[in-house]
Write an enzyme that holds these catalytic residues in place. Structure first.
Site, PDB file in Angstrom:
ATOM      1  N   HIS A   1      21.020  28.394  -0.917  1.00 59.98           N
ATOM      2  CA  HIS A   1      22.460  28.127  -1.039  1.00 59.98           C
ATOM      3  C   HIS A   1      22.962  27.394   0.210  1.00 59.98           C
ATOM      4  CE1 HIS A   1      26.744  28.650  -1.535  1.00 59.98           C
ATOM      5  NE2 HIS A   1      26.792  29.282  -0.384  1.00 59.98           N
ATOM      6  N   SER A   2      22.517  27.869   1.362  1.00 62.79           N
ATOM      7  CA  SER A   2      22.900  27.221   2.621  1.00 62.79           C
ATOM      8  C   SER A   2      21.914  27.675   3.677  1.00 62.79           C
ATOM      9  CB  SER A   2      24.308  27.655   3.023  1.00 62.79           C
ATOM     10  OG  SER A   2      24.280  29.008   3.461  1.00 62.79           O
TER      11      SER A   2
ATOM     12  N   GLU B   1      16.987  20.687   9.255  1.00 62.14           N
ATOM     13  CA  GLU B   1      16.140  20.964  10.416  1.00 62.14           C
ATOM     14  C   GLU B   1      16.975  21.104  11.685  1.00 62.14           C
ATOM     15  OE1 GLU B   1      12.987  21.832  11.354  1.00 62.14           O
ATOM     16  OE2 GLU B   1      13.109  22.184   9.191  1.00 62.14           O
TER      17      GLU B   1
ATOM     18  N   SER C   1      36.183  25.345   1.714  1.00 60.83           N
ATOM     19  CA  SER C   1      35.199  26.305   1.236  1.00 60.83           C
ATOM     20  C   SER C   1      35.563  27.097  -0.011  1.00 60.83           C
ATOM     21  CB  SER C   1      34.859  27.289   2.360  1.00 60.83           C
ATOM     22  OG  SER C   1      34.495  26.617   3.522  1.00 60.83           O
TER      23      SER C   1
END
Lengths: 479, 362
Positions: free
Chosen positions: A370-371, A154, A240
């Protein structure tokens, strides 16, 4: 790669053949244990190992009985055909029946589970009872992970942090595996395993600090959100690129082995997409060849951003890849926290006591996107997502079990959720208000000691800030 | 033989190969966490025999023959470095390091910074760099052929200099030795350095013999990282070079001497950090600069030196800076083409004369 031009002298061919042939044949459990437990063996073992290598490759010098080269009339003799032969790599039995190994076996590898969908134990005798304390701690942690994910997601949507990735649907893999490990086990995560760090005592405040990149962030504001790392918690900093952590994990496991550390292993996490990378092959192969104490845990959650597993590989999932490298493997229901706990405990024991790698495939589902940069409804049906979110929720299943045991109830659940919610909100607020890291951290940790270049650049930057203070708002930066 | 001024000529001489081998041996003996891995380093005694004898002495746990995956064993090396070991990763040539460059840059160079200083990476990546043997054997190769009667040759796409590639990345240190003393001192310093180090050797120098000082034979002999060495002092023009090109620069300096130009030759030794101070001080003395490298011209080491001198010593220059580099083409194999694609001594001589405003047909 390398092109070898050989002259035709025999000793060259011999030399080349002695390198790296059939270790499989010669290393046994006792061999490895002896040479690595015994300090003195370090001096003795080179001769020992070299000698053993030479022994096995003698077979390659073609000690074949001439009768194997005979003509068709000998084909009728069954006893000849039942003979095996020593090729480099070991003895193989011959067969007169030509058959290709099928690309799929008739049955898929079955999936180990302990709790059924209604929270009832259906396992066999191998199941070991989990205590009330452990079970409630596990459930609490799963709730914490879920709530933390909700609010930090959020926060990104509100523009307060730049990026976030949730572990929705994979709480059981996270917490179930974390609970089975010791704090000395070194974790090499992919990026969807913050639950492991949470279990080890990383606080909500510490998570929030990293996401906001503030002064208290252990990463000193150098990484985007969710790239946690903590040396204290033996949790290697997340980066990453996919699968790079796998060969690194094997290296760390090799380091453990050289240290003769007998009570710890390395645990490397990965997703289904990760198994397509070259580093996966290298990591698995090396782990097997070097015989290191490592547990590979693959969270097969069905999706690699928008790539479904049917486009990722054509094998029966990831578990079947293990035997291809000579690695013991198992498939487990990743949404069953108890099963994950049992399996990782067992895998860890194998890795440590036998000093060899183990592969665990945990089948689960990525409920979230996923993100925050992804909208998965664009490539998969909403009812599929809803099905896994509601009917197959790992927390719901575990909760049914602990409630049946009388260890949990509705009141405790809402109380826990409320408390955690307050903590998370508090942590986010504190993290948001905290100062950003000092500008000097731009130049530290590039090298052990800053080079002259870096010192000059830092001096130059300081002077620039002093000359143009309006361009460098004082409230966010400080020197 | 080379005329090296300012050093006592001592009876002890060793080849670069022996220098590297002894440095590896001594560091492995001194520190049990140091270990070597790569293709053919163990049983084969090293693709270029640099690790000869080490497997027998230290065993397979510390001299590890790896399967063929640069990406794999480089990543593994990084992981081992994260948790307490000091790996030395050998690439058969630095061209193969391309398969591992993700791990060198992302897993090694950047990790100390990106982990907030929590994880350091004391790893060394070494191997031959730059153009390798052509068909014509050079004199320094004679004994090599007798001892190791087979040669490894690589396709022409595999003979590039990587100094500029790694030299551009923060987080990694890049060293390139020329002489045996350089090789010993710099390799020891690299192994002891807590940061990741890329150590660029040269295959053609392995068999070359150099005199070494008494001090260099000591087990604790280390050269400082980030310091260049003035191989030959001069007044008229500065020539910078590293690795094999230092030899060429010295030969060029001898030729120039006969024509009345006194050249100062700087052996960079360290590409990153670059010893800008030494280079600039020298240019401020001579007022003219010729930089030499084997690699491609665009974005090369010479380009960086050029920029540095321009920034720091602009007022001291009496002539434009000359760059002598490899040709801007993939390396061809044929002898005549290879010669044209790499700097030759004559190119350096002509450049020095141009910088000194002599008339020279270009």
């Amino acid at each position: 790669m390398a092109l070898w031009l050989r002259r035709s002298s025999k000793h060259i061919i011999k030399n080349l053949m002695y390198s790296n042939y059939c270790r499989n044949n010669i290393t046994t459990k006792t061999t490895t244990a002896a040479s690595f437990l015994n300090e003195k063996a370090d001096v003795v073992s080179p001769v020992f190992f070299v000698g053993r290598r030479f022994e096995s490759t003698k077979a390659a010098e073609m000690r074949i009985d001439p009768q194997f080269y005979s003509s068709e009339e000998d084909e009728d003799h069954d006893d000849l055909l039942n003979q095996g032969m020593d090729f480099p790599g070991g003895k193989v039995m011959f067969t007169s029946e030509m058959s290709f190994i099928s690309e799929h076996s008739d049955k898929r590898i079955p999936c180990y589970r302990v709790l059924n969908d209604h929270g009832e134990i259906v396992s066999d005798e191998s199941y070991q009872q989990v205590s009330r304390e452990l079970a409630t701690r596990m459930h609490n942690s799963m709730i914490t992970l879920q709530v933390m994910d909700t609010f930090l997601y959020e926060a990104q949507r509100q523009g307060r942090i730049s990026f976030y990735m949730t572990s929705n649907g994979e709480e059981a893999v996270n917490i179930g595996s974390a609970a089975a490990l010791s704090y000395d086990d070194i974790i090499f995560p992919q990026y969807r395993e913050p639950g492991v760090l949470l279990w080890r005592g990383f606080t909500l405040q510490e998570f929030a600090n990293q996401c906001f990149g503030n002064r208290a962030d252990y990463g000193k504001g150098r990484q985007m959100p969710i790239h946690y790392g903590s040396k204290r918690h033996n949790f290697f900093t997340i980066s990453s690129p996919i699968a790079t952590q796998l060969p690194q994990a094997v290296g760390a496991a090799y380091s453990l082995k050289m240290d003769n550390k007998k009570d710890a292993c390395v645990v490397a996490f990965m997703g289904d997409g990760c198994t397509s990378e070259g580093d996966f092959h290298a990591g698995m192969n090396f782990a097997a060849v070097m015989e290191v104490p490592i547990v590979f845990i693959c969270r097969n959650n069905g999706w690699a951003i928008s790539t479904p597993v049917s486009d990722q590989f054509r094998s029966d999932g990831v578990v079947v890849k293990g035997p291809a490298y000579g690695i013991q493997s198992i498939r487990v229901d990743g949404n069953d926290a108890l099963a994950v706990y049992q399996v990782i405990r067992a895998a860890r024991n194998i890795a440590i006591s036998e000093q060899k790698p183990v592969l665990v495939e945990a089948l689960t589902y990525r409920v979230g996107h996923h993100s925050t940069s992804d909208d998965s409804t664009k490539y998969r049906p909403i009812d599929e997502i809803t099905h896994w979110k509601m009917a197959k929720n790992p927390l719901a299943r575990f909760r049914q079990w602990i409630e049946k045991n009388g260890w949990w109830d509705e009141e405790r659940d809402s109380e826990a959720r409320n408390t955690i919610k307050q903590e998370v909100i508090q942590a986010i607020q504190v993290a948001e208000r905290m100062e950003k890291p000092s500008l000097l951290e731009l130049f530290t940790d590039v090298y052990d000691k800053p080079t002259n270049d870096l010192q000059e650049q830092e001096t130059s930057l300081r002077e620039t800030i002093q000359r143009h203070p309006k361009d460098y708002p004082a409230f966010t930066y400080s020197l | 033989m080379l005329r090296i001024l300012r050093r006592k000529s001592l009876p002890v001489s060793m080849t670069v190969r022996e220098a590297l081998n002894s440095a590896l041996d001594e560091e492995m003996a001194a520190d049990p966490t140091v270990f070597l891995m790569g293709e053919e380093v163990g049983e084969y005694q090293g693709a270029y025999k640099i690790s000869k004898g080490l497997l027998d002495k230290y065993g397979p746990r510390r001299v590890v023959d790896t399967p063929i995956t640069e990406a794999g064993f480089t990543g593994l090396g990084c992981g081992a470095a994260y948790y307490g070991l000091k790996p030395i990763v050998e690439f058969m040539t630095f061209n193969f390091s391309m398969q591992a460059i993700d791990h060198i840059i992302n897993s090694a160079a950047k990790t100390y910074y990106m982990s907030g200083g929590q994880i350091s990476v004391p790893i060394v990546f070494r191997g031959p760099n730059g153009a390798a043997a052509g068909v014509g054997a050079q004199h320094s190769q004679a004994s090599y052929w007798q001892e190791f009667p087979f040669v490894i040759t690589f396709p022409s796409y595999a003979t590039q200099c990587y100094a500029a590639w790694y030299g551009s990345c923060p987080g990694v240190k890049v060293l390139s030795p020329y002489s045996s003393e350089d090789a010993r001192g710099l390799l020891k310093a690299a192994i002891r350095d807590p940061d990741p180090v890329v150590f660029l050797e040269n295959e053609l120098l392995y068999g070359e013999s150099f005199p070494v000082s008494e001090a260099a034979l000591d087990a604790n002999f280390c050269l400082p990282v980030g310091k260049a060495n003035i191989e030959r002092e001069g007044q008229d023009v500065t020539i910078t070079a590293f690795s094999k090109m230092v030899g060429y620069a010295l030969k060029a300096a001898d030729i120039l001497e006969k024509e009345g130009i006194n050249a100062e030759v700087i052996n960079l030794r360290s590409i990153r950090p670059l010893d800008r101070a030494t280079i600039n001080n020298s240019v401020r003395k001579t007022n003219r600069l010729v930089t030499v490298e084997e690699g491609f011209p665009q974005h090369g080491v010479c380009a960086e030196i050029s920029a540095s001198v321009n920034e720091d010593s602009f007022d001291y220059l009496d002539a434009p800076i000359e760059r002598i580099t490899g040709a801007d083409v993939p390396m061809p194999y044929a002898v005549n083409l290879e010669k044209m694609a790499l700097p030759q001594v004559e190119d350096i001589v002509r450049a020095a004369k141009r910088a000194c405003y002599g008339y020279v047909p270009k």
